[in-house]
Design an enzyme around this catalytic site. Structure first.
Site, PDB file in Angstrom:
ATOM      1  N   GLY A  31       0.809  -1.221   0.000  1.00 45.07           N
ATOM      2  CA  GLY A  31       0.000   0.000   0.000  1.00 45.07           C
ATOM      3  C   GLY A  31       0.838   1.265   0.000  1.00 45.07           C
ATOM      4  CG  LEU A  33      -0.872   1.614  -3.815  1.00 48.26           C
ATOM      5  CD1 LEU A  33      -2.042   1.181  -4.688  1.00 48.26           C
ATOM      6  CD2 LEU A  33       0.228   0.553  -3.827  1.00 48.26           C
ATOM      7  CG  HIS A  34       5.104   5.382  -4.653  1.00 44.97           C
ATOM      8  ND1 HIS A  34       5.789   4.744  -5.667  1.00 44.97           N
ATOM      9  CD2 HIS A  34       5.531   4.789  -3.505  1.00 44.97           C
ATOM     10  CE1 HIS A  34       6.605   3.850  -5.168  1.00 44.97           C
ATOM     11  NE2 HIS A  34       6.458   3.835  -3.846  1.00 44.97           N
ATOM     12  CG  HIS A  37       3.412   0.915  -5.331  1.00 44.77           C
ATOM     13  ND1 HIS A  37       3.492   1.964  -4.456  1.00 44.77           N
ATOM     14  CD2 HIS A  37       3.977  -0.148  -4.703  1.00 44.77           C
ATOM     15  CE1 HIS A  37       4.080   1.561  -3.335  1.00 44.77           C
ATOM     16  NE2 HIS A  37       4.388   0.291  -3.460  1.00 44.77           N
ATOM     17  CG  ASP A 150      12.294  -3.136  -2.643  1.00 49.44           C
ATOM     18  OD1 ASP A 150      12.884  -2.713  -1.647  1.00 49.44           O
ATOM     19  OD2 ASP A 150      11.200  -2.668  -3.029  1.00 49.44           O
TER      20      ASP A 150
HETATM   21  O1  PAF Z   1       8.097  -4.942  -1.806  1.00 44.33           O
HETATM   22  C1  PAF Z   1       7.108  -4.943  -1.028  1.00 44.33           C
HETATM   23  O2  PAF Z   1       6.312  -4.002  -0.969  1.00 44.33           O
HETATM   24  C2  PAF Z   1       6.887  -6.140  -0.126  1.00 44.33           C
HETATM   25  O3  PAF Z   1       8.094  -6.677   0.298  1.00 44.33           O
HETATM   26  C3  PAF Z   1       5.996  -7.220  -0.773  1.00 44.33           C
HETATM   27  C4  PAF Z   1       6.677  -7.836  -1.983  1.00 44.33           C
HETATM   28  C5  PAF Z   1       4.660  -6.630  -1.166  1.00 44.33           C
HETATM   29  C6  PAF Z   1       5.747  -8.342   0.239  1.00 44.33           C
HETATM   30  O4  PAF Z   1       5.096  -7.873   1.371  1.00 44.33           O
END
Ligand code: PAF
Length: 281
Positions: A31, A33-34, A37, A150
């Protein structure tokens, strides 16, 4: 857009989509969100018949209770963004729905999960593997989308998918980092930056660009040294680690010839906000 809060309803939706021969693109999120995402959602929308997005702040991947408590939660705004982006299903479960029993599974994630974030945040990647494997089982996606910010997480997820037998040929798609105009990598944590730290934080990306432009006559260790000094000279910024690793194994390299895809991965505290970023060399 359907907002689904129970696992059974999600599984029914997925089974019904699959029975019609429709492909499912899945974007797991926590969540807040930006645009970062939303670039994953756009890509999923382009490449699949149906799109599901999960919004769940997963407690098992937080090793710091304050980080979990202060993680931004903006459900109403998130749902509006997802609806506007043409998402078919937003899955927004409670903690009890996701974990009716504690998840005690320990994944053998190997060396890829032992360095960098794995070393700094013990248990973090096991928690990510727990929640993502559950979500993959519930959604049965054709493709799942992850942001390259990430970087190490994607390598860990690929390993988990391999360990769990591939989830019926699921394809993991990595999507390039989305940045603000001044270069700061988009992150849900950016809203916690003070105005001073928001001004300082783009120095991280500038230093990474400089690092990638250094001549290969400098060793990775020398490039690391220069980069850390450059970032730490900015008041308020403190590098936690900067490592140059092989992009496949995430293991540090001592010489450039050791990797056909060197990647510099960094974590920096901007005040008390922990930011991560990376650059491909
Ligand atoms: O990257 C993320 O936001 C989280 O690590 C994920 C992949 C949604 C798992 O909770």
């Amino acid at each position: 857009m359907k907002v689904i809060r129970t696992v059974n309803e999600l599984k029914d939706w997925s089974a019904e989509s699959r029975a019609q021969g429709l492909s499912i693109g899945f974007v797991p999120t926590m969540g807040a969100l930006h645009a970062g995402h939303m670039s994953l959602v756009t890509r999923a929308r382009e490449e699949n018949d149906r799109v599901a997005v999960s919004v769940f702040v997963n407690p098992t991947q937080f090793n710091n209770p304050t980080d979990l408590a202060t993680y931004p939660r903006t459900e109403e705004a998130d749902l509006k963004l997802l609806e506007d982006a043409g998402v078919d299903v937003a899955f927004v479960p409670s903690v009890e729905e996701m974990y009716p029993e504690p998840d005690t599974r320990v994944f053998d994630l190997g060396p890829v999960a032992e360095v960098m974030e794995g070393a700094m945040r013990p248990g973090h990647f096991n928690g990510v593997a727990q929640v993502v494997s559950r979500l993959f089982e519930m959604v049965s996606p054709t493709r799942a989308y992850f942001g390259e910010k990430d970087f190490q997480q994607i390598a860990v997820i690929r390993r988990m998918v391999q360990l769990e037998g591939g989830f019926n040929g699921l394809e993991i798609v990595d999507v390039p980092i989305k940045r603000e105009d001044d270069g700061l990598a988009m992150s849900s944590r950016n809203v916690r930056l003070t105005p001073e730290m928001r001004m300082a934080a783009p120095a991280i990306h500038r230093a990474l660009i400089n690092a990638a432009a250094q001549p290969r006559t400098l060793s990775p260790a020398e490039v690391i040294d220069l980069t850390v000094k450059e970032i730490n000279s900015v008041p308020g910024l403190e590098t936690e680690y900067f490592q140059i690793v092989d992009g496949h194994s995430c293991q540090p390299i001592a010489r450039w010839e050791e990797s056909d895809m060197p990647v510099g991965c960094i974590t920096v505290y901007a005040g008390d906000v922990r930011l991560i970023d990376n650059v491909k060399f």
